[in-house]
Design a protein around this motif. Sequence first.
Motif, PDB file in Angstrom:
ATOM      1  N   VAL A  96       1.831   1.808  20.890  1.00  0.00           N
ATOM      2  CA  VAL A  96       2.530   2.488  22.154  1.00  0.00           C
ATOM      3  C   VAL A  96       3.454   1.477  23.162  1.00  0.00           C
ATOM      4  N   THR A  97       2.810   0.388  22.969  1.00  0.00           N
ATOM      5  CA  THR A  97       3.669  -0.542  24.319  1.00  0.00           C
ATOM      6  C   THR A  97       4.758  -1.070  23.389  1.00  0.00           C
ATOM      7  N   LYS A  98       4.969  -0.988  22.166  1.00  0.00           N
ATOM      8  CA  LYS A  98       6.354  -1.577  21.562  1.00  0.00           C
ATOM      9  C   LYS A  98       7.182  -0.600  21.767  1.00  0.00           C
ATOM     10  N   ILE A  99       6.851   0.909  21.879  1.00  0.00           N
ATOM     11  CA  ILE A  99       7.884   1.794  21.835  1.00  0.00           C
ATOM     12  C   ILE A  99       7.912   2.398  23.429  1.00  0.00           C
ATOM     13  N   ALA A 100       7.438   1.578  24.214  1.00  0.00           N
ATOM     14  CA  ALA A 100       7.233   2.099  25.793  1.00  0.00           C
ATOM     15  C   ALA A 100       8.682   2.145  26.278  1.00  0.00           C
ATOM     16  N   LYS A 101       9.289   1.185  25.899  1.00  0.00           N
ATOM     17  CA  LYS A 101      10.804   1.138  26.826  1.00  0.00           C
ATOM     18  C   LYS A 101      11.827   1.654  25.994  1.00  0.00           C
ATOM     19  N   SER A 102      11.759   1.705  24.737  1.00  0.00           N
ATOM     20  CA  SER A 102      12.674   2.365  23.741  1.00  0.00           C
ATOM     21  C   SER A 102      12.575   3.943  23.468  1.00  0.00           C
ATOM     22  N   VAL A 103      11.341   4.373  23.614  1.00  0.00           N
ATOM     23  CA  VAL A 103      11.142   5.932  23.565  1.00  0.00           C
ATOM     24  C   VAL A 103      10.409   6.570  24.703  1.00  0.00           C
ATOM     25  N   ILE A 104       9.303   6.134  25.079  1.00  0.00           N
ATOM     26  CA  ILE A 104       8.427   6.817  26.178  1.00  0.00           C
ATOM     27  C   ILE A 104       9.290   6.590  27.343  1.00  0.00           C
ATOM     28  N   ALA A 105       9.748   5.580  27.980  1.00  0.00           N
ATOM     29  CA  ALA A 105      10.417   5.729  29.144  1.00  0.00           C
ATOM     30  C   ALA A 105      11.900   6.499  29.298  1.00  0.00           C
ATOM     31  N   PRO A 106      12.683   6.335  28.266  1.00  0.00           N
ATOM     32  CA  PRO A 106      13.836   7.209  28.255  1.00  0.00           C
ATOM     33  C   PRO A 106      13.508   8.482  28.230  1.00  0.00           C
ATOM     34  N   LEU A 107      12.618   9.161  27.632  1.00  0.00           N
ATOM     35  CA  LEU A 107      12.172  10.470  27.448  1.00  0.00           C
ATOM     36  C   LEU A 107      11.584  11.013  28.773  1.00  0.00           C
ATOM     37  N   ALA A 108      10.928  10.053  29.561  1.00  0.00           N
ATOM     38  CA  ALA A 108      10.454  10.226  31.038  1.00  0.00           C
ATOM     39  C   ALA A 108      11.584  10.523  31.823  1.00  0.00           C
ATOM     40  N   ASP A 109      12.464   9.510  31.722  1.00  0.00           N
ATOM     41  CA  ASP A 109      13.473   9.581  32.625  1.00  0.00           C
ATOM     42  C   ASP A 109      14.552  11.004  32.525  1.00  0.00           C
ATOM     43  N   HIS A 110      14.332  11.581  31.331  1.00  0.00           N
ATOM     44  CA  HIS A 110      15.055  12.747  31.076  1.00  0.00           C
ATOM     45  C   HIS A 110      14.238  14.057  31.142  1.00  0.00           C
ATOM     46  N   ASN A 111      12.867  13.884  31.965  1.00  0.00           N
ATOM     47  CA  ASN A 111      12.097  14.771  32.319  1.00  0.00           C
ATOM     48  C   ASN A 111      11.537  15.761  31.089  1.00  0.00           C
ATOM     49  N   ILE A 112      11.249  14.971  29.892  1.00  0.00           N
ATOM     50  CA  ILE A 112      10.780  15.327  28.846  1.00  0.00           C
ATOM     51  C   ILE A 112       9.528  14.943  28.808  1.00  0.00           C
ATOM     52  N   SER A 113       8.292  15.944  28.762  1.00  0.00           N
ATOM     53  CA  SER A 113       6.917  15.811  28.724  1.00  0.00           C
ATOM     54  C   SER A 113       6.594  15.204  27.300  1.00  0.00           C
ATOM     55  N   VAL A 114       5.503  14.338  27.062  1.00  0.00           N
ATOM     56  CA  VAL A 114       5.329  13.957  25.568  1.00  0.00           C
ATOM     57  C   VAL A 114       3.801  13.821  25.743  1.00  0.00           C
ATOM     58  N   PHE A 115       3.201  14.306  24.477  1.00  0.00           N
ATOM     59  CA  PHE A 115       1.979  14.245  24.136  1.00  0.00           C
ATOM     60  C   PHE A 115       1.404  13.268  23.048  1.00  0.00           C
ATOM     61  N   MET A 116       0.495  12.345  23.088  1.00  0.00           N
ATOM     62  CA  MET A 116       0.798  10.690  22.230  1.00  0.00           C
ATOM     63  C   MET A 116      -0.505  11.112  21.411  1.00  0.00           C
ATOM     64  N   LEU A 117      -0.462  10.544  20.231  1.00  0.00           N
ATOM     65  CA  LEU A 117      -1.667  10.574  19.287  1.00  0.00           C
ATOM     66  C   LEU A 117      -1.534   9.176  18.639  1.00  0.00           C
ATOM     67  N   SER A 118      -2.063   8.061  19.092  1.00  0.00           N
ATOM     68  CA  SER A 118      -2.143   7.031  18.244  1.00  0.00           C
ATOM     69  C   SER A 118      -3.041   7.087  17.213  1.00  0.00           C
ATOM     70  N   THR A 119      -2.759   6.466  15.941  1.00  0.00           N
ATOM     71  CA  THR A 119      -3.734   6.409  14.930  1.00  0.00           C
ATOM     72  C   THR A 119      -3.869   4.941  14.179  1.00  0.00           C
ATOM     73  N   TYR A 120      -4.730   4.860  13.406  1.00  0.00           N
ATOM     74  CA  TYR A 120      -4.916   3.532  12.839  1.00  0.00           C
ATOM     75  C   TYR A 120      -3.404   3.005  12.040  1.00  0.00           C
ATOM     76  N   GLN A 121      -2.807   4.049  11.577  1.00  0.00           N
ATOM     77  CA  GLN A 121      -1.761   3.815  10.710  1.00  0.00           C
ATOM     78  C   GLN A 121      -0.473   3.601  11.628  1.00  0.00           C
ATOM     79  N   THR A 122      -0.494   4.550  12.646  1.00  0.00           N
ATOM     80  CA  THR A 122       0.935   4.704  13.396  1.00  0.00           C
ATOM     81  C   THR A 122       0.917   5.274  14.769  1.00  0.00           C
ATOM     82  N   ASP A 123       1.785   5.587  15.404  1.00  0.00           N
ATOM     83  CA  ASP A 123       1.779   6.416  16.794  1.00  0.00           C
ATOM     84  C   ASP A 123       2.712   7.756  16.576  1.00  0.00           C
ATOM     85  N   PHE A 124       2.127   8.865  16.873  1.00  0.00           N
ATOM     86  CA  PHE A 124       2.803   9.997  17.032  1.00  0.00           C
ATOM     87  C   PHE A 124       3.248  10.360  18.309  1.00  0.00           C
ATOM     88  N   ILE A 125       4.690  10.663  18.412  1.00  0.00           N
ATOM     89  CA  ILE A 125       5.057  11.142  19.961  1.00  0.00           C
ATOM     90  C   ILE A 125       5.166  12.659  19.871  1.00  0.00           C
TER      91      ILE A 125
END
Length: 316
Positions: A96-125
């Motif tokens: 999640v830290t690798k996608i924080a600035k490229s995905v998570i932060a831009p979505l927050a800037d546009h007031n888009i709520s996300v629900f996160m699920l990190s797994t052993y294999q990958t991260d789902f937004i």
Amino acid sequence: MELHILEHSLKVASIAKEGIQICTHGLIKLAFLPSKTRCKFFSLTETPEDYTIIVDEDGFKELPQSEYLSVADATWLALNVVSGGGSAASSQPIGVTKIAKSVIAPLADHNISVFMLSTYQTDFILVRERDLPMVMHTLSSEFTLLRVVNGETVAANCSGVTNGFVKPKLVPRPIIHPLSSPSNMFCVTSLDPDTLPSVATLLMDVMFYSGKEMGAQNEDSGHIRFFSFSLIEGYISLVMDEQTTRRFPNNVLFTSASGELWKMVRIGGQPLGFDECGIVAQISEPLATADIPAYYISTFKFDHALVSTSLSMFGE
């Protein structure tokens, strides 16, 4: 980098602890008998408060209607960042830290709520289906957008998604929700689906029964009850505390070479709800700045970050 929009239409729901027995039959079928259902996306996370399930429409049909089942009022879509091509579940975990600035932060800037699920294999937004046009508009400049259709990735149709959107005003995101950290350490792991039958009885006990006996003991020691099981497109992910991992036979669970354990940070003093934007960004951006790897699991009432025990910046 590619951003895959998965084809699953997902429901996010809560099962009250006192009502879990009503849903156990359906949950066991989804977790241990995937060939008997058409479900391709299933996740179950137990916290001290309740069970959170994330499940596709076919899987949701396996659950009985009950007063103990609360469903979030939206259909959700799962996004997945894939580096260098390949499928979502077979790619190396991004974190999640690798996608924080490229995905998570831009979505927050546009007031888009996300629900996160990190797994052993990958991260789902997870994003609401109705927010997808804005999501595509927000991320199209940084990613190649692809939709998964019948298991195949095809170019996402971005025509028309850039019209009518106002550029957001960027504002600071201080951490505003209380943080707490239980004393138990956690392991993020997996197992070969072929070995699942051999540990099915143990997993059922961990998921549905042993927590009742250990609850008071865990509370007294500062431990909390937290267990997450995901079966997504044939890949299994498990998040459990170190004590629980010791119950499994040797060589069944996948572990990293370092055998790394993770410290949990729980976010929220009161249930967070689904409408507030930027909660994941508040946590993941400082971690990304400090280059601290982390997993992030949202549940129906609270959020949970798992950070390296040797690099935690949040303290005890």
